[in-house]
Write a protein that holds these residues in place. Structure first.
Motif, PDB file in Angstrom:
ATOM      1  N   ALA A   1      94.117 126.006 117.647  1.00  0.00           N
ATOM      2  CA  ALA A   1      94.109 125.577 119.047  1.00  0.00           C
ATOM      3  C   ALA A   1      95.069 126.427 119.866  1.00  0.00           C
ATOM      4  O   ALA A   1      96.103 126.886 119.370  1.00  0.00           O
ATOM      5  CB  ALA A   1      94.495 124.113 119.147  1.00  0.00           C
ATOM      6  N   THR A   2      94.732 126.622 121.114  1.00  0.00           N
ATOM      7  CA  THR A   2      95.614 127.326 122.040  1.00  0.00           C
ATOM      8  C   THR A   2      96.657 126.359 122.589  1.00  0.00           C
ATOM      9  O   THR A   2      96.528 125.131 122.470  1.00  0.00           O
ATOM     10  CB  THR A   2      94.813 127.915 123.203  1.00  0.00           C
ATOM     11  OG1 THR A   2      94.243 126.825 123.966  1.00  0.00           O
ATOM     12  CG2 THR A   2      93.687 128.808 122.696  1.00  0.00           C
ATOM     13  N   GLU A   3      97.678 126.899 123.199  1.00  0.00           N
ATOM     14  CA  GLU A   3      98.705 126.050 123.820  1.00  0.00           C
ATOM     15  C   GLU A   3      98.099 125.225 124.953  1.00  0.00           C
ATOM     16  O   GLU A   3      98.508 124.070 125.183  1.00  0.00           O
ATOM     17  CB  GLU A   3      99.861 126.908 124.340  1.00  0.00           C
ATOM     18  CG  GLU A   3     100.622 127.642 123.251  1.00  0.00           C
ATOM     19  CD  GLU A   3     101.150 126.704 122.172  1.00  0.00           C
ATOM     20  OE1 GLU A   3     101.755 125.665 122.510  1.00  0.00           O
ATOM     21  OE2 GLU A   3     100.958 127.016 120.978  1.00  0.00           O
TER      22      GLU A   3
ATOM     23  N   PRO B   1     104.064 115.486 118.224  1.00  0.00           N
ATOM     24  CA  PRO B   1     105.176 115.944 117.391  1.00  0.00           C
ATOM     25  C   PRO B   1     104.987 117.407 117.000  1.00  0.00           C
ATOM     26  O   PRO B   1     103.860 117.906 116.903  1.00  0.00           O
ATOM     27  CB  PRO B   1     105.095 115.034 116.160  1.00  0.00           C
ATOM     28  CG  PRO B   1     104.267 113.862 116.579  1.00  0.00           C
ATOM     29  CD  PRO B   1     103.324 114.363 117.627  1.00  0.00           C
ATOM     30  N   ASP B   2     106.102 118.093 116.758  1.00  0.00           N
ATOM     31  CA  ASP B   2     106.036 119.521 116.434  1.00  0.00           C
ATOM     32  C   ASP B   2     105.184 119.786 115.203  1.00  0.00           C
ATOM     33  O   ASP B   2     104.468 120.794 115.139  1.00  0.00           O
ATOM     34  CB  ASP B   2     107.453 120.070 116.227  1.00  0.00           C
ATOM     35  CG  ASP B   2     108.241 120.150 117.534  1.00  0.00           C
ATOM     36  OD1 ASP B   2     107.600 120.143 118.605  1.00  0.00           O
ATOM     37  OD2 ASP B   2     109.483 120.201 117.484  1.00  0.00           O
ATOM     38  N   GLU B   3     105.246 118.906 114.209  1.00  0.00           N
ATOM     39  CA  GLU B   3     104.444 119.108 113.001  1.00  0.00           C
ATOM     40  C   GLU B   3     102.942 119.048 113.310  1.00  0.00           C
ATOM     41  O   GLU B   3     102.157 119.839 112.776  1.00  0.00           O
ATOM     42  CB  GLU B   3     104.780 118.064 111.942  1.00  0.00           C
ATOM     43  CG  GLU B   3     106.109 118.288 111.237  1.00  0.00           C
ATOM     44  CD  GLU B   3     106.268 117.353 110.061  1.00  0.00           C
ATOM     45  OE1 GLU B   3     106.598 117.824 108.969  1.00  0.00           O
ATOM     46  OE2 GLU B   3     106.047 116.129 110.246  1.00  0.00           O
ATOM     47  N   LEU B   4     102.554 118.114 114.158  1.00  0.00           N
ATOM     48  CA  LEU B   4     101.136 117.980 114.492  1.00  0.00           C
ATOM     49  C   LEU B   4     100.663 119.200 115.285  1.00  0.00           C
ATOM     50  O   LEU B   4      99.547 119.697 115.083  1.00  0.00           O
ATOM     51  CB  LEU B   4     100.908 116.688 115.278  1.00  0.00           C
ATOM     52  CG  LEU B   4      99.515 116.067 115.223  1.00  0.00           C
ATOM     53  CD1 LEU B   4      99.076 115.831 113.785  1.00  0.00           C
ATOM     54  CD2 LEU B   4      99.483 114.762 116.011  1.00  0.00           C
ATOM     55  N   LYS B   5     101.535 119.701 116.166  1.00  0.00           N
ATOM     56  CA  LYS B   5     101.192 120.927 116.902  1.00  0.00           C
ATOM     57  C   LYS B   5     101.043 122.104 115.942  1.00  0.00           C
ATOM     58  O   LYS B   5     100.117 122.925 116.077  1.00  0.00           O
ATOM     59  CB  LYS B   5     102.266 121.241 117.943  1.00  0.00           C
ATOM     60  CG  LYS B   5     102.304 120.303 119.134  1.00  0.00           C
ATOM     61  CD  LYS B   5     103.402 120.730 120.098  1.00  0.00           C
ATOM     62  CE  LYS B   5     103.512 119.809 121.289  1.00  0.00           C
ATOM     63  NZ  LYS B   5     104.603 120.204 122.208  1.00  0.00           N
TER      64      LYS B   5
ATOM     65  N   VAL C   1      97.032 126.053 113.601  1.00  0.00           N
ATOM     66  CA  VAL C   1      96.355 126.755 112.507  1.00  0.00           C
ATOM     67  C   VAL C   1      94.859 126.474 112.536  1.00  0.00           C
ATOM     68  O   VAL C   1      94.042 127.373 112.389  1.00  0.00           O
ATOM     69  CB  VAL C   1      96.951 126.348 111.148  1.00  0.00           C
ATOM     70  CG1 VAL C   1      96.177 127.025 110.004  1.00  0.00           C
ATOM     71  CG2 VAL C   1      98.423 126.716 111.081  1.00  0.00           C
ATOM     72  N   THR C   2      94.492 125.208 112.718  1.00  0.00           N
ATOM     73  CA  THR C   2      93.068 124.838 112.767  1.00  0.00           C
ATOM     74  C   THR C   2      92.865 123.711 113.763  1.00  0.00           C
ATOM     75  O   THR C   2      93.566 122.710 113.725  1.00  0.00           O
ATOM     76  CB  THR C   2      92.536 124.399 111.395  1.00  0.00           C
ATOM     77  OG1 THR C   2      91.173 123.955 111.542  1.00  0.00           O
ATOM     78  CG2 THR C   2      93.360 123.295 110.771  1.00  0.00           C
ATOM     79  N   ARG C   3      91.877 123.907 114.637  1.00  0.00           N
ATOM     80  CA  ARG C   3      91.572 122.825 115.576  1.00  0.00           C
ATOM     81  C   ARG C   3      90.482 121.920 115.019  1.00  0.00           C
ATOM     82  O   ARG C   3      90.082 120.942 115.664  1.00  0.00           O
ATOM     83  CB  ARG C   3      91.170 123.383 116.934  1.00  0.00           C
ATOM     84  CG  ARG C   3      89.986 124.339 116.889  1.00  0.00           C
ATOM     85  CD  ARG C   3      89.743 124.986 118.236  1.00  0.00           C
ATOM     86  NE  ARG C   3      88.558 125.840 118.208  1.00  0.00           N
ATOM     87  CZ  ARG C   3      88.096 126.509 119.245  1.00  0.00           C
ATOM     88  NH1 ARG C   3      88.733 126.413 120.407  1.00  0.00           N
ATOM     89  NH2 ARG C   3      87.023 127.258 119.143  1.00  0.00           N
TER      90      ARG C   3
END
Length: 462
Positions: free
Chosen positions: A165-167, A182-186, A191-193
């Motif tokens: 995913a893009t920002e 959360p940072d982990e979910l981002k 890596v994969t959307r």
């Protein structure tokens, strides 16, 4: 234009099927049949033929039934109705009297029965566990295993060709959900959307992604907050539940929470979520499993998303349970607690009086309890139904017809109720039960169950 749901012709094929199967009982004095047809299933009193040993039942054995129900399904869709119950009398001459019962927006349909389930006395009301918000956890901190950089690096090694995913897409998801991811979910979704179009519909590619993460991953646009409304339950079940969070619990025993961000599935219908509202001993951002067969609580499967990806989800999810506390939901019957006195304590929320062979119970021990909100009573278990009027905090009341009759005649139905139910045992004719339900609904000026009478002649049975 009137709906065909209320045309006799719509129901005629089903009435013919019922008459062919139940001719003898219909011909008896006072004979009738009942049933329920909904968009997601139906309940009809038809005899099912047992196939020969080693052979499965064939659809053609019940083709007339399926065709008749399909006709009613079409009328339900046309009328914007999900479900309808009926009762029918069919004379040997073929004269048929059909009564369609409702529906009413204030009534939950029964499961496998024509009798109404819960009566919603206050529009939009939900049981107390569904109103429970998470307790704040200001001291909760992430687990030591949280490492977004390691998580992202590991996933890129495992699925190097994934489309991330893009920002902008991550920001759009945060705006849609109204929370900061959360940072982990981002890191995971960078890596994969997890979109099917990115995998070209290749299940093998999808399986590699799921194996890399440790669960069946939802696409970024499929993320949602597991708030209480995402875990619906009928009032008759919901009112009998209670939220329990023990002092040493890692996960709060909630129905749902705005801090539970669902991102995956275990492949069996249970949801995987990041928990931003942990219990007293939990970690911020821990990973929980929300079971689809339970109404409250969730199980801890990993201390962090990094932990889950590196080590896999816990195969024995952890939930703190203790049996030495007085139960918030007390079942009084011949196999559990055997006295109302033994069930009474200040924290009691739900009292269920079940099958009992002894003297009926008095309610004096629970009068004045500050949290008692639900009473359910099996026939013959109440010594004096009028004691119910002294339970000043009741939100849900479930009683047999006889006990409701006592309360209604005395003008003693508690006005604190949000919902109610008439307990039906055996197979009484539905019309008196509908009349009783309507009396209760009328006290709150709620929409009634209106029977629609349809009559016509089916002709003699060939």
């Amino acid at each position: 234009m009137p709906s065909t749901l209320y045309d006799f012709a719509t129901w005629e094929p089903l009435l013919r099927v019922l008459r062919a199967d139940k001719a003898k009982s219909l011909a008896a004095p006072g004979g009738y049949v009942t049933g329920r047809v909904g968009l997601h299933g139906w309940s009809l009193p038809l005899t099912r033929r047992t196939p020969p040993p080693g052979q499965a039942a064939q659809m053609e054995d019940s083709q007339n039934e399926y065709d008749a129900v399909a006709r009613i399904h079409g009328a339900l869709i046309e009328a914007g109705v999900d479900d309808i119950a009926f009762t029918a009398e069919i004379a040997p001459s073929g004269r048929a009297v059909l009564r369609l019962l409702g529906p009413s927006p204030a009534v939950e349909p029964g499961v496998g029965t024509v009798h109404p389930a819960a009566l919603i006395l206050v529009e939009g009301a939900v049981a107390e566990p569904w109103r429970r918000a998470p307790e704040p956890a200001p001291d909760a901190a992430p687990a030591p295993t949280v490492d977004p950089a390691l998580l992202e690096r590991t996933l890129r090694e495992r699925i190097p060709d994934a489309v991330g995913a893009t920002e902008e897409e991550l920001a759009a998801t945060e705006a849609r959900l109204g929370v900061v991811l959360p940072d982990e979910l981002k890191a995971l979704y960078r890596v994969t959307r997890a979109r099917w179009e990115d995998w070209d519909g290749d299940y093998a590619v999808a399986d590699r992604v799921f194996e890399a993460v440790g669960c069946e991953l939802l696409p970024l646009e499929g993320l949602y907050l597991a708030e209480p409304e995402t875990r619906p339950a009928m009032w008759s079940f919901a009112a009998m539940d209670a939220v329990v969070t023990l002092p040493d619990a890692e996960v709060q025993g909630l129905v749902g929470s705005p801090g539970w961000i669902v991102f995956g599935d275990n492949g069996g219908g249970d949801r995987i979520a990041v928990d931003l509202t942990p219990g007293p001993r939990g970690h911020l951002g821990q990973i929980i499993l929300i079971g689809h067969e339970e109404h409250t609580g969730a199980d801890l499967v990993a201390d962090s998303l990094t932990d889950m990806v590196l080590n896999g989800p816990d195969e024995n999810p952890r939930r703190h349970r203790r049996d030495d506390e007085p139960p918030l939901v007390a079942h009084v019957n011949h196999r559990a607690i055997t006295a109302v006195e033994a069930a009474a304590h200040p924290g009691l929320e739900v009292l269920s009086l079940g099958v009992w062979d002894g003297e009926p119970f008095g309610l004096a021990p629970v009068i004045g309890l500050p949290r008692l909100r639900t009473l359910s009573a099996y026939p013959g278990t109440l010594a004096d139904p009028l004691e119910i009027s002294r339970l000043t905090g009741l939100e849900f009341l479930e009683l047999p017809p006889e006990e409701w009759r006592v309360l209604l005649d005395a003008g003693a139905v508690p006005r604190t109720l949000l919902a109610a139910a008439v307990v039906v045992h055996g197979n009484p004719h539905p019309l008196p039960i509908v009349d009783l339900a309507n009396e209760i609904l009328a006290l709150w000026d709620r929409p009634l169950i209106v029977p629609t009478l349809l009559e016509d002649d089916l002709g003699p049975l060939s």
